[in-house]
Design a protein around this motif. Structure first.
Motif, PDB file in Angstrom:
ATOM      1  N   LEU A   1      -0.332   5.794  19.764  1.00 48.66           N
ATOM      2  CA  LEU A   1      -0.575   6.162  18.438  1.00 48.66           C
ATOM      3  C   LEU A   1      -1.106   4.991  17.846  1.00 48.66           C
ATOM      4  N   ILE A   2      -2.432   5.156  17.287  1.00 48.10           N
ATOM      5  CA  ILE A   2      -3.248   4.188  16.680  1.00 48.10           C
ATOM      6  C   ILE A   2      -4.027   4.421  15.419  1.00 48.10           C
ATOM      7  N   PHE A   3      -3.476   3.911  14.326  1.00 50.21           N
ATOM      8  CA  PHE A   3      -3.686   4.303  13.236  1.00 50.21           C
ATOM      9  C   PHE A   3      -4.900   3.358  12.737  1.00 50.21           C
ATOM     10  N   ASP A   4      -6.035   3.844  12.065  1.00 45.51           N
ATOM     11  CA  ASP A   4      -7.084   2.981  11.578  1.00 45.51           C
ATOM     12  C   ASP A   4      -6.878   2.370  10.250  1.00 45.51           C
ATOM     13  N   VAL A   5      -7.199   0.935  10.330  1.00 44.25           N
ATOM     14  CA  VAL A   5      -6.924   0.146   9.195  1.00 44.25           C
ATOM     15  C   VAL A   5      -5.482  -0.002   9.020  1.00 44.25           C
ATOM     16  N   GLY A   6      -4.609   0.847   8.854  1.00 44.20           N
ATOM     17  CA  GLY A   6      -2.938   0.516   8.776  1.00 44.20           C
ATOM     18  C   GLY A   6      -2.430   0.687   7.553  1.00 44.20           C
ATOM     19  N   HIS A   7      -3.295   0.950   6.579  1.00 45.19           N
ATOM     20  CA  HIS A   7      -2.669   1.063   5.320  1.00 45.19           C
ATOM     21  C   HIS A   7      -1.553   2.150   5.244  1.00 45.19           C
ATOM     22  N   GLN A   8      -1.814   3.132   6.004  1.00 44.37           N
ATOM     23  CA  GLN A   8      -0.716   4.110   6.033  1.00 44.37           C
ATOM     24  C   GLN A   8       0.282   4.128   7.036  1.00 44.37           C
ATOM     25  N   CYS A   9       0.554   3.149   7.409  1.00 42.52           N
ATOM     26  CA  CYS A   9       1.532   2.906   8.669  1.00 42.52           C
ATOM     27  C   CYS A   9       3.125   2.966   8.214  1.00 42.52           C
ATOM     28  N   TYR A  10       3.263   2.852   6.895  1.00 41.42           N
ATOM     29  CA  TYR A  10       4.805   2.476   6.555  1.00 41.42           C
ATOM     30  C   TYR A  10       5.678   3.301   6.974  1.00 41.42           C
ATOM     31  N   PRO A  11       5.345   4.753   7.054  1.00 38.91           N
ATOM     32  CA  PRO A  11       6.087   5.959   7.527  1.00 38.91           C
ATOM     33  C   PRO A  11       6.336   5.538   8.978  1.00 38.91           C
ATOM     34  N   HIS A  12       5.341   5.240   9.679  1.00 36.45           N
ATOM     35  CA  HIS A  12       5.406   5.140  11.210  1.00 36.45           C
ATOM     36  C   HIS A  12       6.387   3.972  11.344  1.00 36.45           C
ATOM     37  N   LYS A  13       6.381   2.860  10.621  1.00 37.94           N
ATOM     38  CA  LYS A  13       7.306   1.955  10.696  1.00 37.94           C
ATOM     39  C   LYS A  13       8.693   2.358  10.775  1.00 37.94           C
ATOM     40  N   ILE A  14       8.876   3.130   9.781  1.00 33.71           N
ATOM     41  CA  ILE A  14      10.331   3.572   9.397  1.00 33.71           C
ATOM     42  C   ILE A  14      11.044   4.362  10.700  1.00 33.71           C
TER      43      ILE A  14
ATOM     44  N   HIS B   1       0.801  -1.151  -0.024  1.00 31.57           N
ATOM     45  CA  HIS B   1      -0.117   0.122  -0.017  1.00 31.57           C
ATOM     46  C   HIS B   1       0.836   1.120   0.054  1.00 31.57           C
ATOM     47  N   LEU B   2       0.804   2.035  -1.011  1.00 32.31           N
ATOM     48  CA  LEU B   2       1.725   3.115  -1.343  1.00 32.31           C
ATOM     49  C   LEU B   2       1.053   4.450  -0.877  1.00 32.31           C
ATOM     50  N   GLY B   3      -0.135   4.700  -1.713  1.00 31.92           N
ATOM     51  CA  GLY B   3      -0.745   6.181  -1.565  1.00 31.92           C
ATOM     52  C   GLY B   3      -1.082   6.495  -0.470  1.00 31.92           C
ATOM     53  N   ALA B   4      -1.733   5.589   0.511  1.00 34.24           N
ATOM     54  CA  ALA B   4      -2.281   6.180   1.872  1.00 34.24           C
ATOM     55  C   ALA B   4      -0.860   6.579   2.852  1.00 34.24           C
ATOM     56  N   GLY B   5       0.259   5.845   2.618  1.00 34.85           N
ATOM     57  CA  GLY B   5       1.464   6.238   3.524  1.00 34.85           C
ATOM     58  C   GLY B   5       1.857   7.292   2.978  1.00 34.85           C
ATOM     59  N   LEU B   6       2.047   7.692   1.650  1.00 36.30           N
ATOM     60  CA  LEU B   6       2.517   9.107   1.261  1.00 36.30           C
ATOM     61  C   LEU B   6       1.781  10.163   1.761  1.00 36.30           C
ATOM     62  N   GLY B   7       0.378  10.084   1.683  1.00 36.94           N
ATOM     63  CA  GLY B   7      -0.361  11.072   2.259  1.00 36.94           C
ATOM     64  C   GLY B   7      -0.230  11.634   3.747  1.00 36.94           C
ATOM     65  N   VAL B   8       0.292  10.386   4.475  1.00 41.23           N
ATOM     66  CA  VAL B   8       0.493  10.951   6.071  1.00 41.23           C
ATOM     67  C   VAL B   8       1.903  11.113   6.439  1.00 41.23           C
ATOM     68  N   VAL B   9       2.720  11.455   5.582  1.00 36.75           N
ATOM     69  CA  VAL B   9       4.163  11.325   5.920  1.00 36.75           C
ATOM     70  C   VAL B   9       4.613  12.542   6.675  1.00 36.75           C
ATOM     71  N   GLU B  10       4.086  13.627   6.317  1.00 36.29           N
ATOM     72  CA  GLU B  10       4.166  14.776   7.444  1.00 36.29           C
ATOM     73  C   GLU B  10       3.313  14.857   8.752  1.00 36.29           C
TER      74      GLU B  10
END
Length: 648
Positions: free
Chosen positions: A73-86, A48-57
């Motif tokens: 910090l709790i993300f809904d769904v989790g598609h956007q969690c890649y920046p968080h993992k880094i 999943h790429l688009g969602a993570g790019l949208g929440v970088v900042e």
């Protein structure tokens, strides 16, 4: 593919505590580098790429301002969690995303203390964050809870149920609404950002408290009137009246990519909030990567791709059609001659094939958003009024609407057709998205018919059969991915309800297969035949109602009967065993007391994400394991299975 980007600032960040050593101005550089690292990593693994790019900042700002992991910090769904993992100690493994033994594509409690709550289904974050916040409040522990929820997830009733109870958390709950599509507020700009900083500032909050105390001394009526006037004034300037009515102090909308706005607002909320706060940020899915920004789906889910061109590596073209497309195209064709057919999906039109139907019949296609419960009862209402609704929902998501399936559909015996996608194992998406339980939870219901096709042609026939079935609810489940490569029928055939078909006749061993493991059953039969074991293979088609006549015949004429299904315990095997028990076929003193029945199903575990073939090996549902099961039942030595020509 390209080399890893140069990231001198990000290289100094292993955990959020490292991030906080930088200045607020330097966060711009870190966010830019973080975005490039996400793009580079996903180009290697897919995901999943688009969602993570949208929440970088947004992710960078949250970890910079709040004291994670003490603050949850709790993300809904989790598609956007890649920046968080880094940013939370997992950068060295980020290129193992969704690979066997690698990082999950979602947040996962067992993976890191920075993942306080696992999330892969939508609209759970506020409820979970409320639990963390109230627990800390009750115990006197430090820490706030921050829920990041997307606008799509806000279409589910569960989010509002949680917000309705949020007052119990006091100032320990922060909800961040990540709005990248809804347009539920005025355009974001300098004025809205200034207002957001103003109303979250200590000066404004202090003035508000002072005014509240003064009006309270006058009279309750004056106090209440003044409070309402202030809320509505803010609501008119900024939006958010709905959230105020639910008990939240609303701040926003603000630009979710502008760190000069985000950081001060988050700091103000951290330091000045008196009760639950909702911060409304507006973001762009796919932000900062031109191919994603230009794509209709914003690169929501991607295969491996070339960073420079954005071209995805989807493998060779052609081949068998995807199951969801077979369903969607078949339904669209059937609807040409049946104006009562309609289709419902819950925020997954392309994933379920309903987009194919919608293109041909837009007035009869309904995307209800992430609201499976509503979708099922909506379908029940349509059916009660004489329509022929097809409710197309992933197996794992249909679990969320089970009460509606029982009470609103099955008890009333309404002819809702359930097209259940992603049945069985799902590879890289792992346990949260695996369709393991639908056979069990549907086949136990009175009035329910449950089918499973063995290939794409059978799926077309079952879609047609379901369209003609008006006697009650009917479901058919099929896997993720492409078909097996059979010829598609020129004409649809109606399948007799509750009737299987023999695809290979034998005399000693019978393999009763449900669903697309039939090809493995046929491979196993070839090996068994080579060993002198005459084998019958049956495509059962139905788990409910069972083809009792066929099963009884096989049980009374074969020494070993093996059931095979891609589902958890409680499906075909359980129903066959119950039937055999009811008929006394397994009694030692019966005429058929020597009958050996074995069931092959998904193991009683939540299987981790991996290559699908490896998942099937782990589950024991490939041809070698089928052969081994038969040989053990016959007390034969299982050695030499691979020499006989079967490969896992």
């Amino acid at each position: 593919m390209t080399d890893k980007p140069e990231t001198p600032f990000l290289d100094q960040v292993n955990f959020p505590e490292d991030l906080r050593k930088f200045s607020a101005k330097e966060m711009h550089q870190i966010a830019d580098e973080l975005r490039q690292e996400v793009i580079s990593a996903v180009s290697v693994t897919g995901g999943h790429l688009g969602a993570g790019l949208g929440v970088v900042e947004l992710t960078t700002a949250i970890h910079y301002v709040f004291n994670t992991p003490t603050d949850k910090l709790i993300f809904d769904v989790g598609h956007q969690c890649y920046p968080h993992k880094i940013l939370t100690g997992r950068r060295d493994r980020i290129r193992t995303l969704r690979q066997g033994g690698g990082l999950s594509g979602f947040t996962k409690r067992s993976e890191s203390e920075y993942d306080p709550f696992g999330a892969a289904h939508s609209s759970t974050s506020i409820s979970a964050a409320l639990g963390f916040a109230v627990a800390n409040k009750m115990s006197g522990a430090q820490g706030k809870a921050i829920a990041v929820i997307g606008d799509g997830a806000m279409s589910a009733g569960m989010a509002y149920e949680a917000m309705n109870n949020a007052e119990a958390a006091g100032n320990r709950l922060v909800v961040i609404l990540n709005d990248n599509d809804m347009s539920i507020a005025p355009p974001v700009g300098g004025l809205s950002g200034y207002l957001a900083r103003l109303v979250s500032s200590s000066e404004y909050v202090g003035l508000r408290k002072f005014a509240s105390k003064i009006t309270a001394k006058l009279s309750r009526r004056v106090h209440d009137a003044a409070e309402r006037a202030e809320e509505y004034a803010r609501g008119m300037a900024m939006g958010g009246t709905l959230f105020e009515e639910l008990g939240f102090y609303y701040v926003g909308p603000i630009d979710g990519h502008n760190l000069d706005q985000l950081i001060p607002v988050l700091e103000n909320v951290r330091d000045n909030a008196e009760g639950p706060v909702l911060i409304h940020v507006v973001t762009q899915k796919g932000k900062g990567y031109a191919p994603a920004e230009a794509a209709a789906d914003k690169y929501h889910g991607v295969a491996k791709f070339d960073v420079i061109s954005g071209k995805q590596d989807k493998g060779p073209g052609g081949g068998p059609p995807a199951y969801q497309n077979v369903f969607g195209e078949t339904l669209a064709k059937l609807a040409e001659n049946d104006p009562k057919i309609c289709a419902i999906t819950a925020a997954m039109p392309s994933g379920t094939g309903v987009d194919k139907f919608a293109a041909a019949h837009p007035d009869r296609a309904f995307d209800v958003g992430i609201a499976e419960q509503h979708g099922v009862t909506f379908a029940a209402g349509l059916a009660a009024q004489g329509m022929r609704p097809f409710c197309a929902i992933y197996s794992t998501f249909l679990q969320r609407a089970y009460d509606q399936v029982v009470h609103d559909v099955a008890i009333q015996n309404l002819p809702v057709r359930f097209a259940i996608d992603r049945a069985g194992l799902v590879g890289a998406d792992g346990s949260t998205h695996a369709g393991s339980f639908d056979l069990t939870y549907l086949a136990t219901l009175p009035n329910m018919v449950v089918m499973s096709p063995s290939d794409e042609a059978e799926l077309a026939h079952m879609t047609y059969t379901a369209a003609l079935y008006d006697d009650g609810p009917i479901a058919f489940r099929y896997p993720r991915g492409n078909g097996v490569g059979v010829d598609m029928p020129l004409k649809f055939e109606q399948i007799e309800i509750g009737r299987g078909r023999i695809v290979k006749q034998g005399a000693k061993v019978a393999i009763l297969s449900l669903g697309t493991r039939l090809s493995e059953a046929m491979k196993a039969a070839d090996v068994l035949e080579a060993k002198g074991l005459s084998t019958t293979v049956v495509d059962m088609r139905f788990v409910k109602p069972l083809d009792e006549d066929l099963i009884r015949k096989l049980m009374t004429s074969h020494e070993v009967v093996v059931t095979l299904e891609e589902g958890a315990i409680g499906g075909l095997g359980a129903h066959v065993l119950t039937m055999a028990s009811d008929l006394g076929l397994t009694d030692p003193d019966s005429a058929h007391g020597g009958l050996k029945i074995r069931t092959m199903r998904l193991p009683d575990i939540f299987q981790e994400h991996d290559n699908p073939q490896k998942q099937y090996d782990e589950a024991g549902l490939n041809a070698p394991q089928i052969v081994d099961m038969v040989l053990k039942a016959l007390r034969h030595n299982s050695a030499g299975v691979e020499e006989a020509g079967v490969r896992a």
